[in-house]
Enzyme design. Structure first.
Site, PDB file in Angstrom:
ATOM      1  N   ARG A 106      -4.918  -6.477  -9.586  1.00 18.10           N
ATOM      2  CA  ARG A 106      -3.692  -6.026 -10.233  1.00 18.10           C
ATOM      3  C   ARG A 106      -2.598  -7.055  -9.960  1.00 18.10           C
ATOM      4  O   ARG A 106      -2.222  -7.286  -8.815  1.00 18.10           O
ATOM      5  CB  ARG A 106      -3.273  -4.655  -9.700  1.00 18.10           C
ATOM      6  CG  ARG A 106      -1.997  -4.163 -10.375  1.00 18.10           C
ATOM      7  CD  ARG A 106      -1.536  -2.804  -9.878  1.00 18.10           C
ATOM      8  NE  ARG A 106      -0.217  -2.572 -10.440  1.00 18.10           N
ATOM      9  CZ  ARG A 106       0.839  -2.160  -9.775  1.00 18.10           C
ATOM     10  NH1 ARG A 106       0.755  -1.884  -8.475  1.00 18.10           N
ATOM     11  NH2 ARG A 106       1.999  -2.000 -10.373  1.00 18.10           N
ATOM     12  N   HIS A 150       7.287  -5.517 -13.073  1.00 20.89           N
ATOM     13  CA  HIS A 150       7.337  -5.264 -11.639  1.00 20.89           C
ATOM     14  C   HIS A 150       8.668  -5.792 -11.121  1.00 20.89           C
ATOM     15  O   HIS A 150       8.717  -6.699 -10.281  1.00 20.89           O
ATOM     16  CB  HIS A 150       6.153  -5.912 -10.923  1.00 20.89           C
ATOM     17  CG  HIS A 150       5.833  -5.290  -9.600  1.00 20.89           C
ATOM     18  ND1 HIS A 150       4.564  -4.856  -9.253  1.00 20.89           N
ATOM     19  CD2 HIS A 150       6.614  -5.012  -8.527  1.00 20.89           C
ATOM     20  CE1 HIS A 150       4.585  -4.356  -8.027  1.00 20.89           C
ATOM     21  NE2 HIS A 150       5.830  -4.447  -7.564  1.00 20.89           N
ATOM     22  N   GLU A 195       6.499   1.585 -10.373  1.00 18.85           N
ATOM     23  CA  GLU A 195       7.438   2.385  -9.596  1.00 18.85           C
ATOM     24  C   GLU A 195       8.820   2.482 -10.238  1.00 18.85           C
ATOM     25  O   GLU A 195       9.826   2.036  -9.684  1.00 18.85           O
ATOM     26  CB  GLU A 195       7.551   1.816  -8.174  1.00 18.85           C
ATOM     27  CG  GLU A 195       6.233   1.839  -7.423  1.00 18.85           C
ATOM     28  CD  GLU A 195       6.372   1.422  -5.964  1.00 18.85           C
ATOM     29  OE1 GLU A 195       7.495   1.030  -5.556  1.00 18.85           O
ATOM     30  OE2 GLU A 195       5.376   1.508  -5.231  1.00 18.85           O
ATOM     31  N   ASN A 322       0.746   4.925  -6.448  1.00 13.61           N
ATOM     32  CA  ASN A 322       1.003   4.139  -5.238  1.00 13.61           C
ATOM     33  C   ASN A 322       1.340   5.103  -4.112  1.00 13.61           C
ATOM     34  O   ASN A 322       2.216   5.961  -4.270  1.00 13.61           O
ATOM     35  CB  ASN A 322       2.181   3.185  -5.439  1.00 13.61           C
ATOM     36  CG  ASN A 322       1.951   2.168  -6.548  1.00 13.61           C
ATOM     37  OD1 ASN A 322       0.862   2.080  -7.113  1.00 13.61           O
ATOM     38  ND2 ASN A 322       2.974   1.394  -6.860  1.00 13.61           N
ATOM     39  N   TYR A 324       2.137   5.368   0.192  1.00 12.47           N
ATOM     40  CA  TYR A 324       2.367   4.728   1.484  1.00 12.47           C
ATOM     41  C   TYR A 324       2.615   5.733   2.606  1.00 12.47           C
ATOM     42  O   TYR A 324       2.111   5.568   3.711  1.00 12.47           O
ATOM     43  CB  TYR A 324       3.556   3.754   1.391  1.00 12.47           C
ATOM     44  CG  TYR A 324       3.248   2.534   0.575  1.00 12.47           C
ATOM     45  CD1 TYR A 324       2.596   1.443   1.132  1.00 12.47           C
ATOM     46  CD2 TYR A 324       3.588   2.473  -0.778  1.00 12.47           C
ATOM     47  CE1 TYR A 324       2.294   0.317   0.379  1.00 12.47           C
ATOM     48  CE2 TYR A 324       3.287   1.355  -1.538  1.00 12.47           C
ATOM     49  CZ  TYR A 324       2.635   0.279  -0.960  1.00 12.47           C
ATOM     50  OH  TYR A 324       2.322  -0.823  -1.711  1.00 12.47           O
ATOM     51  N   GLU A 389      -1.606   1.004  -5.524  1.00  9.25           N
ATOM     52  CA  GLU A 389      -1.132   0.396  -4.281  1.00  9.25           C
ATOM     53  C   GLU A 389      -1.362   1.360  -3.123  1.00  9.25           C
ATOM     54  O   GLU A 389      -1.162   2.564  -3.263  1.00  9.25           O
ATOM     55  CB  GLU A 389       0.372   0.067  -4.324  1.00  9.25           C
ATOM     56  CG  GLU A 389       0.765  -1.076  -5.222  1.00  9.25           C
ATOM     57  CD  GLU A 389       2.255  -1.372  -5.162  1.00  9.25           C
ATOM     58  OE1 GLU A 389       2.894  -1.054  -4.117  1.00  9.25           O
ATOM     59  OE2 GLU A 389       2.791  -1.907  -6.149  1.00  9.25           O
TER      60      GLU A 389
END
Length: 484
Positions: A106, A150, A195, A322, A324, A389
Site C-alpha cells: 500500500r 494521504h 484517515e 487502520n 493502533y 494500517e
C-alpha cells in the site's frame, strides 16, 4: 516481463482473486494460528513520508511542505524534503518487499506530483514515476494498492480555501480521474482517502498538522467536502473502469466509556459516531450519524445542499481499517473543540492492567482490534475488509553488531495478529493485513523522532536500510501464513 504480462499480473493480483473473502478454517488447538489460504500479507507507506524529492520531476508544493518548513511546526524542524529518498530508491524498497515475501504494497500517490497546483492536465513525469513503481511491483509479484490522498493537498488549493472549500471536491475528482486513466490498466485496487477523520481534525480543528488551522466551522465544512469528494471520485474511478476495486482507509478505535455513568456512555456513543463513522456511514447510506450535531443546524454547519445525500454515496468494494489503540471516553463540556460536542477521548487500556505504551506514548490495547472489527462489521456488513494500517513506534537502534533487536515491536504485532485471527474465526471478512510501516519515515509533526518501520532507515547516513528483527519475524509470518 513485458507489458502484456504486467497487465495480466495486475488482473490476477488485484482482480477477481482478491475480490474474494478468505474461506473459513477449522477450529485449531493452542498451536500456531493458521490464517486462511488466500490471506494477503503486506506493508504500507505514504508519499510525503518516504519519497523526498520535493522539488523534482515537476512536483508542486503541498501543504506539508509549507507546514514543515514553518518554524516550530514539527519536532526538530524536520521536513519531508528527503525523507527516505524512495523517489530514487524505489527499486531497493521493492527488493525489500520481495525479500520479506509480502504480496501487497500500500503506497500513496502525491497529488502535487500529478497536478502541481491541483488543477489542469497531468504532469507526465509524475505519472511516469508511479508507472515505474507499479510495473516494478507487478514484476516482483506484489499487488499494488494505491491510495489517492494521504494528506498532501497541493498548496495552491489550500490558498483557495482548502478542504472547507466545496470546489476542492471537484478538483480531487479530476485528479483521481487523471490517475485512474493512466494506471488502472495495471492497478485494480484503490483507496480514495487515508484517515479523513484525522487530516480534517488535526489540520482544521486542532492545528497540529498541515495546514495548521484552528477553526471549528472550517473543520465541519471540510468533513462534508471530503465526503462529497469521496462519492464523486468513487464514481469517476468506476466510470474509468467498472471492474476496479475501490475503497477508503478509516482509522477506527473502540470507544469505551470511562465510567459506568450515563453521561460517559452517551459520550462514548457520540465519539463512535464522530470518530469512527462520520466518513464511512455517509458513503454507505447517504446519511450522517445521528446525535453528533444539532439536527436543526447540521445542514447549515456542514454546508449541506439539496442532493448531497446522493453525491456522498460511495458503495465501496472493500473497506480499509487502520487500528493502533483504543480510547476511553468521558463527558467533558467543550472537550472536543467542537461547540456542543462534549467528549474527551484518551488512551484506553484494560481496567486494572499496567498502562503499557509504545515509544510514541500510545497505549497498547490489542483486544481493541477484535472489538473494533466486530463493531465495524455492524456498519459494513458483508463488504470485505482490509487492515490498511497497524503498527507501533519503537525507537530501537542497531547494536554494536548492526542488529536491531526490536522485541517490543514483535510482541505488539504478535498480540494484534492473534486478535485479528480471532476476528476472522468469528466471521469478520478480513482478507488482508498491511503493517505500518515498511520503513522508518517522516512521521508528520513528530518528524524523524518516531520509528514505525520493520526496516531501519539511517537518516544520518544516506538513508541506508537495515532489516530489523521484527522484519525477519514478519517475513516468517508471511512465508508460513501463521502466527506462533
Amino acid at each position: 516481463m513485458n507489458r502484456r504480462e504486467l497487465l495480466q499480473a495486475g488482473a490476477i493480483l488485484g482482480g477477481a482473486v482478491l475480490g474474494q473473502v478468505p474461506t473459513a478454517f477449522a477450529e485449531e488447538s493452542d498451536g500456531p494460528l493458521q490464517f486462511p489460504p488466500e490471506f494477503l500479507w503486506g506493508s504500507a507507506t505514504a508519499a510525503y513520508q518516504v519519497e523526498g524529492a520535493w522539488r523534482e520531476g515537476g512536483r508542486g508544493p503541498s501543504i506539508w511542505d509549507t507546514f514543515s518548513h514553518a518554524p516550530g511546526k514539527t519536532r526538530n524542524g524536520d521536513t519531508g524534503d528527503v525523507a527516505c529518498d524512495s523517489y530514487h530508491r524505489w527499486r531497493e524498497d521493492i527488493a525489500l518487499l520481495k525479500q520479506l515475501g509480502l504480496k501487497s504494497y500500500r503506497f500513496s500517490i502525491a497529488w502535487p506530483r500529478i497536478q502541481p497546483t491541483g488543477r489542469g492536465s497531468a504532469n507526465q513525469a509524475g505519472l511516469d514515476y508511479y508507472s515505474r513503481l507499479t510495473d516494478g511491483l507487478l514484476k516482483a509479484g506484489i499487488r499494488p494498492l494505491a491510495t489517492l490522498y494521504h494528506w498532501d493537498l497541493p498548496q495552491a488549493l489550500e490558498d483557495d480555501g482548502g478542504w472547507p472549500n466545496r470546489d476542492t471536491a471537484g478538483r480531487f475528482t479530476d485528479y483521481s480521474r487523471l490517475v485512474a486513466e493512466a494506471l488502472s490498466d495495471r492497478i485494480e485496487n484503490w483507496v480514495l482517502f487515508n484517515e479523513p477523520k484525522t487530516f480534517t481534525q488535526l489540520g482544521y480543528l486542532y492545528g497540529a498538522h498541515a495546514p495548521g488551522r484552528k477553526d471549528p466551522l472550517a473543520f465541519l465544512r471540510a468533513t462534508h467536502v471530503v465526503n462529497l469528494a469521496q462519492g464523486q471520485a468513487f464514481r469517476a474511478l468506476k466510470e474509468t473502469k467498472p471492474t476496479l476495486q475501490v475503497g477508503g482507509a478509516f482509522d477506527v478505535s473502540p470507544m469505551l466509556p470511562a465510567t459506568a455513568s450515563a453521561e460517559d456512555h452517551a459520550a462514548a456513543a457520540t465519539a463512535d459516531a464522530l470518530l469512527n463513522l462520520w466518513h464511512l456511514q455517509p458513503a454507505l447510506t447517504g446519511k450522517y450519524p445521528a446525535g453528533v450535531l444539532p439536527t436543526d443546524r447540521q445542514e447549515d454547519l456542514l454546508g449541506f445542499r439539496p442532493r448531497d445525500e446522493a453525491i456522498v454515496r460511495a458503495p465501496f468494494d472493500f473497506v480499509g481499517l487502520n487500528y493502533y489503540t483504543g480510547f476511553r471516553v468521558s463527558h467533558a463540556p467543550g472537550g472536543s473543540g467542537i461547540p456542543g460536542v462534549n467528549i474527551r477521548a484518551e488512551g484506553a487500556t484494560v481496567p486494572g492492567a499496567p498502562r503499557e505504551k509504545t515509544d510514541i506514548g500510545w497505549d497498547i490495547y490489542p483486544r481493541g482490534l477484535h472489538e473494533i472489527l466486530i463493531r465495524m462489521q455492524q456498519v459494513t456488513g458483508d463488504i470485505p475488509i482490509e487492515i490498511t494500517e497497524n503498527g507501533c513506534a519503537y525507537n530501537t537502534r542497531p547494536d554494536p553488531h548492526g542488529r536491531i533487536r526490536d522485541d517490543a515491536r514483535i510482541a505488539y504485532l504478535r498480540s494484534h495478529l492473534k486478535e485479528l485471527h480471532r476476528a476472522i474465526k468469528d466471521g469478520i471478512p478480513v482478507r488482508a493485513y498491511h503493517l505500518w510501516s515498511l520503513l522508518d519515515n517522516f512521521e508528520w509533526a513528530e518528524g524523524f523522532a518516531q520509528r514505525f518501520g520493520i526496516v531501519f532507515v539511517d537518516f544520518e547516513q544516506g538513508q541506508k536500510r537495515m532489516l530489523k528483527d521484527s522484519g525477519h519475524w514478519y517475513a516468517q509470518v508471511a512465508a508460513t501464513n501463521r502466527v506462533s
